[in-house]
Design an enzyme around this catalytic site. Structure first.
Site, PDB file in Angstrom:
ATOM      1  N   ASP A  89       0.821  -1.208   0.000  1.00 36.34           N
ATOM      2  CA  ASP A  89       0.000   0.000   0.000  1.00 36.34           C
ATOM      3  C   ASP A  89       0.858   1.262   0.000  1.00 36.34           C
ATOM      4  O   ASP A  89       0.519   2.258  -0.649  1.00 36.34           O
ATOM      5  CB  ASP A  89      -0.926   0.003   1.218  1.00 36.34           C
ATOM      6  N   ARG A 131       4.444  13.742  24.894  1.00 37.20           N
ATOM      7  CA  ARG A 131       3.664  14.783  25.552  1.00 37.20           C
ATOM      8  C   ARG A 131       2.438  15.049  24.701  1.00 37.20           C
ATOM      9  O   ARG A 131       2.373  14.661  23.528  1.00 37.20           O
ATOM     10  CB  ARG A 131       4.472  16.078  25.703  1.00 37.20           C
ATOM     11  N   THR A 159      -9.129   2.637   6.359  1.00 35.00           N
ATOM     12  CA  THR A 159      -8.638   1.337   6.816  1.00 35.00           C
ATOM     13  C   THR A 159      -7.157   1.385   7.174  1.00 35.00           C
ATOM     14  O   THR A 159      -6.545   0.340   7.386  1.00 35.00           O
ATOM     15  CB  THR A 159      -8.872   0.264   5.735  1.00 35.00           C
ATOM     16  N   TYR A 202      -4.269   4.186   9.289  1.00 36.03           N
ATOM     17  CA  TYR A 202      -4.008   4.680  10.645  1.00 36.03           C
ATOM     18  C   TYR A 202      -5.317   5.005  11.359  1.00 36.03           C
ATOM     19  O   TYR A 202      -5.485   4.735  12.555  1.00 36.03           O
ATOM     20  CB  TYR A 202      -3.116   5.917  10.543  1.00 36.03           C
ATOM     21  N   SER A 215      -6.686   2.011  13.017  1.00 33.80           N
ATOM     22  CA  SER A 215      -5.901   1.513  14.152  1.00 33.80           C
ATOM     23  C   SER A 215      -6.151   2.307  15.432  1.00 33.80           C
ATOM     24  O   SER A 215      -5.893   1.802  16.524  1.00 33.80           O
ATOM     25  CB  SER A 215      -4.412   1.540  13.808  1.00 33.80           C
TER      26      SER A 215
END
Length: 288
Positions: free
Chosen positions: A70, A155, A185, A187, A190
């Site tokens: 990808d 941070r 589909t 990042y 996830s």
């Protein structure tokens, strides 16, 4: 329409000796077709591209075959967007949503292209422009997503979000993902964002590890303009933030800097040789 002239882009890490690229060229030439394999010329790249100079692709090329995964297909889509060439991804990695053809299915896929048994899908892309005050820092496009994250130490960062000039919300988070349906589909998925059919045309906004209990992903219309302003830092040793386009091009942002994201007038064109629906592909990938 049957394809007669092909161009092959191959990922150097996954096809180091151009063995698969050479196989494809030989197979197509035996079928009476023309196939050009992109040659690797280290240290000679210069221009508004990262890996493939669109000017070197001859006129008359009807389909670009992208060997890798990808990530390789995303790079090719961005480099070649002005040529509007159809791209077919051949997956030589472990998991691919965009590169639909597995290595073992190369011959049948090529036969379908030769016989004209394929379709071409247009995929929405994003345009992002980063500013320091009124000075433009970077303008680039993305097929999957534009991600704004902290830069440096662990941070949180404050992000102020405006839609069409109207204040929407503020996040204290590790970052924000603005995704296309194609990138839903990636990042976005996830970190708990919604999955959207890739043919849709809209924008997804998902915070990364937000420091709140009521943060939810937001789905926005395709024609809005999203502006994200980097808020004040929670650290006296300021590292700033960073905006990344499809995990590749990036620009550093400091407190007060802004990035404006909207639908690009350009689109990626992806070849489909299978009649498999998006839901079937999703089921197959998620059950691996």
């Amino acid at each position: 329409m049957a394809v007669d002239t092909f161009y092959v882009i191959s990922n150097q890490q996954k096809d180091p000796e151009l063995e698969t690229a050479g196989f494809i060229r030989d197979y197509l030439e035996r079928k009476g077709k023309k196939c050009i394999v992109q040659q690797r010329e280290e240290g000679t790249l210069a221009g508004n591209f990262k890996y493939t100079d669109a000017k070197r692709i001859p006129e008359g090329v009807e389909c670009v075959l992208v060997l890798g995964g990808d990530g390789t297909l995303l790079q090719a889509a961005r480099d070649l967007v002005d040529r509007a060439l159809p791209l077919l991804g051949i997956n030589m990695g472990t998991l691919g949503y965009l590169a639909e053809i597995e290595h073992r299915n190369i011959r049948p896929a090529l036969d379908k292209l030769i016989e004209g048994e394929y379709s071409v899908e247009s995929r929405m892309m994003l345009r992002g422009v980063a500013y320091h005050q009124k000075r433009k820092l970077l303008s680039d496009i993305a097929l999957n997503d534009i991600v704004i994250t902290r830069n440096g130490r662990l941070r949180v960062v404050d992000f102020n979000v405006y839609v069409d000039g109207v204040f929407l919300t503020s996040y204290t988070a590790d970052g924000i993902i603005i995704s296309t349906p194609t990138g839903s589909t990636g990042y976005n998925l996830s970190v708990g964002g919604p999955i959207v059919a890739p043919q849709a045309s809209l924008m997804l906004m998902t915070a990364i590890a937000p420091h709140t209990l009521n943060s939810r992903p937001i789905v926005l219309p395709e024609d809005v303009e999203v502006m994200i302003e980097i808020g004040s830092s929670h650290s006296t040793d300021v590292d700033g933030a960073e905006a990344t386009f499809d995990g590749d091009t990036s620009v550093k942002l400091n407190s007060g800097d802004k990035i404006v994201i909207s639908k690009s007038i350009q689109k990626a064109r992806l070849v489909k040789t299978k009649n498999t629906s998006f839901l079937e592909i999703l089921r197959e990938k998620m059950n691996r």
